[in-house]
Motif scaffolding. Sequence first.
Motif, PDB file in Angstrom:
ATOM      1  N   TRP A 129      -3.297   8.650   4.613  1.00 24.30           N
ATOM      2  CA  TRP A 129      -2.031   8.291   3.984  1.00 24.30           C
ATOM      3  C   TRP A 129      -1.625   6.863   4.329  1.00 24.30           C
ATOM      4  N   ILE A 130      -2.081   6.363   5.479  1.00 23.95           N
ATOM      5  CA  ILE A 130      -1.777   4.985   5.849  1.00 23.95           C
ATOM      6  C   ILE A 130      -3.077   4.269   6.199  1.00 23.95           C
ATOM      7  N   VAL A 131      -3.204   3.080   5.650  1.00 25.52           N
ATOM      8  CA  VAL A 131      -4.379   2.247   5.880  1.00 25.52           C
ATOM      9  C   VAL A 131      -3.855   0.876   6.287  1.00 25.52           C
ATOM     10  N   ALA A 132      -4.457   0.306   7.335  1.00 24.62           N
ATOM     11  CA  ALA A 132      -3.994  -0.996   7.813  1.00 24.62           C
ATOM     12  C   ALA A 132      -5.180  -1.882   8.151  1.00 24.62           C
ATOM     13  N   THR A 133      -5.073  -3.137   7.745  1.00 26.41           N
ATOM     14  CA  THR A 133      -6.085  -4.120   8.118  1.00 26.41           C
ATOM     15  C   THR A 133      -5.562  -4.924   9.301  1.00 26.41           C
ATOM     16  N   THR A 134      -6.483  -5.386  10.129  1.00 26.54           N
ATOM     17  CA  THR A 134      -6.092  -6.155  11.308  1.00 26.54           C
ATOM     18  C   THR A 134      -6.525  -7.605  11.212  1.00 26.54           C
ATOM     19  N   LYS A 135      -6.972  -8.015  10.021  1.00 29.86           N
ATOM     20  CA  LYS A 135      -7.323  -9.419   9.778  1.00 29.86           C
ATOM     21  C   LYS A 135      -7.478  -9.629   8.277  1.00 29.86           C
ATOM     22  N   ASP A 136      -7.599 -10.889   7.860  1.00 29.27           N
ATOM     23  CA  ASP A 136      -7.898 -11.189   6.464  1.00 29.27           C
ATOM     24  C   ASP A 136      -9.258 -10.593   6.138  1.00 29.27           C
ATOM     25  N   MET A 137      -9.419 -10.143   4.891  1.00 31.86           N
ATOM     26  CA  MET A 137     -10.734  -9.634   4.496  1.00 31.86           C
ATOM     27  C   MET A 137     -10.977  -9.878   3.023  1.00 31.86           C
ATOM     28  N   THR A 138     -12.266  -9.914   2.665  1.00 35.65           N
ATOM     29  CA  THR A 138     -12.684 -10.184   1.293  1.00 35.65           C
ATOM     30  C   THR A 138     -13.630  -9.095   0.809  1.00 35.65           C
ATOM     31  N   THR A 160       4.388  -9.997  13.239  1.00 36.98           N
ATOM     32  CA  THR A 160       3.817 -11.124  13.976  1.00 36.98           C
ATOM     33  C   THR A 160       2.670 -11.795  13.230  1.00 36.98           C
ATOM     34  N   ALA A 161       2.112 -11.107  12.239  1.00 41.80           N
ATOM     35  CA  ALA A 161       1.016 -11.687  11.436  1.00 41.80           C
ATOM     36  C   ALA A 161       0.977 -10.972  10.092  1.00 41.80           C
ATOM     37  N   ARG A 162       0.607 -11.721   9.067  1.00 44.41           N
ATOM     38  CA  ARG A 162       0.422 -11.168   7.721  1.00 44.41           C
ATOM     39  C   ARG A 162      -0.999 -11.494   7.290  1.00 44.41           C
ATOM     40  N   TYR A 163      -1.653 -10.516   6.677  1.00 35.77           N
ATOM     41  CA  TYR A 163      -3.056 -10.679   6.312  1.00 35.77           C
ATOM     42  C   TYR A 163      -3.239 -10.735   4.800  1.00 35.77           C
ATOM     43  N   THR A 164      -4.327 -11.375   4.388  1.00 37.07           N
ATOM     44  CA  THR A 164      -4.671 -11.502   2.969  1.00 37.07           C
ATOM     45  C   THR A 164      -5.926 -10.691   2.696  1.00 37.07           C
ATOM     46  N   VAL A 165      -5.842  -9.853   1.669  1.00 37.90           N
ATOM     47  CA  VAL A 165      -6.996  -9.108   1.192  1.00 37.90           C
ATOM     48  C   VAL A 165      -7.379  -9.712  -0.156  1.00 37.90           C
ATOM     49  N   THR A 166      -8.575 -10.288  -0.202  1.00 41.82           N
ATOM     50  CA  THR A 166      -9.079 -10.902  -1.432  1.00 41.82           C
ATOM     51  C   THR A 166     -10.005  -9.894  -2.100  1.00 41.82           C
ATOM     52  N   VAL A 167      -9.709  -9.590  -3.361  1.00 40.27           N
ATOM     53  CA  VAL A 167     -10.470  -8.576  -4.098  1.00 40.27           C
ATOM     54  C   VAL A 167     -10.405  -8.943  -5.586  1.00 40.27           C
ATOM     55  N   PRO A 168     -11.521  -8.793  -6.339  1.00 42.19           N
ATOM     56  CA  PRO A 168     -11.432  -9.095  -7.777  1.00 42.19           C
ATOM     57  C   PRO A 168     -10.303  -8.301  -8.442  1.00 42.19           C
ATOM     58  N   GLN A 169     -10.285  -6.967  -8.185  1.00 36.63           N
ATOM     59  CA  GLN A 169      -9.219  -6.128  -8.732  1.00 36.63           C
ATOM     60  C   GLN A 169      -9.016  -4.927  -7.815  1.00 36.63           C
ATOM     61  N   LEU A 170      -7.762  -4.679  -7.461  1.00 37.09           N
ATOM     62  CA  LEU A 170      -7.379  -3.486  -6.725  1.00 37.09           C
ATOM     63  C   LEU A 170      -6.879  -2.493  -7.768  1.00 37.09           C
ATOM     64  N   VAL A 171      -7.557  -1.374  -7.912  1.00 36.13           N
ATOM     65  CA  VAL A 171      -7.209  -0.357  -8.905  1.00 36.13           C
ATOM     66  C   VAL A 171      -6.437   0.746  -8.187  1.00 36.13           C
ATOM     67  N   VAL A 172      -5.184   0.946  -8.575  1.00 34.70           N
ATOM     68  CA  VAL A 172      -4.306   1.901  -7.900  1.00 34.70           C
ATOM     69  C   VAL A 172      -4.195   3.170  -8.733  1.00 34.70           C
ATOM     70  N   GLU A 173      -4.820   4.246  -8.231  1.00 30.38           N
ATOM     71  CA  GLU A 173      -4.753   5.547  -8.885  1.00 30.38           C
ATOM     72  C   GLU A 173      -3.908   6.533  -8.096  1.00 30.38           C
ATOM     73  N   SER A 174      -3.481   6.171  -6.891  1.00 26.26           N
ATOM     74  CA  SER A 174      -2.655   7.036  -6.048  1.00 26.26           C
ATOM     75  C   SER A 174      -1.187   6.819  -6.375  1.00 26.26           C
ATOM     76  N   GLU A 175      -0.486   7.927  -6.574  1.00 21.26           N
ATOM     77  CA  GLU A 175       0.943   7.879  -6.845  1.00 21.26           C
ATOM     78  C   GLU A 175       1.690   7.382  -5.606  1.00 21.26           C
ATOM     79  N   ASN A 176       2.742   6.614  -5.848  1.00 19.62           N
ATOM     80  CA  ASN A 176       3.624   6.101  -4.793  1.00 19.62           C
ATOM     81  C   ASN A 176       2.873   5.292  -3.736  1.00 19.62           C
TER      82      ASN A 176
END
Length: 192
Positions: free
Chosen positions: A73-82, A119-135
């Motif tokens: 239900w919760i996913v978190a990144t700890t750095k920028d990722m591509t 304390t930090a904000r991360y960037t996720v670089t992706v061609p397209q993020l497809v959101v099929e999950s409600e809310n």
Amino acid sequence: MISKKLITLGTLAATVLVLGACSSDNNSKDSSNSSSSKTEATSTSSSMDAVSSASVSDQPEVIEKALSADGNWIVATTKDMTFDKDVTVSGEFHNKGDDSKEIYRKFALYAQDSDMKVTARYTVTVPQLVVESENFNIVNGTIKGDVLVKANGFVLNGAKVDGNVIFEKDEYKTSATLDKEGAEVTGDITVQ
């Protein structure tokens, strides 16, 4: 051996901080705009419990799996990722992994201190993020690429989409919140 222990300890600390942020989420209509979880999460009294109820990683393959229907239900990144390919967010999940709570899913793109100050904000670089999950709720940080929304209740909470947000249906656009806590979209917001 010592560096592995330090990495594990750091990951556990990040997990506890991310889960702390979750408990401070306002469970209003806007914050209930994420998806649900088949993964059982409980109130955590130890770091080990925290790890079992969230996916926190700096590895793209771990984050991609965590965003799938087999994730959490919760996913978190700890750095920028591509990502070099599209990533799909799928499955139904509930707030804090509790099926008795509202459908909710969170993608945390930030770190915070013990006072829950970002304390930090991360960037996720992706061609397209497809959101099929409600809310599905993207919190802080930046998605660099387009977002295709195929579900109700999409939320940007303090987050930025450096690209376009495309809704598959007008109903999905109507149910979305794209400006919570200063969130923004740099590109076009359209319906297919």
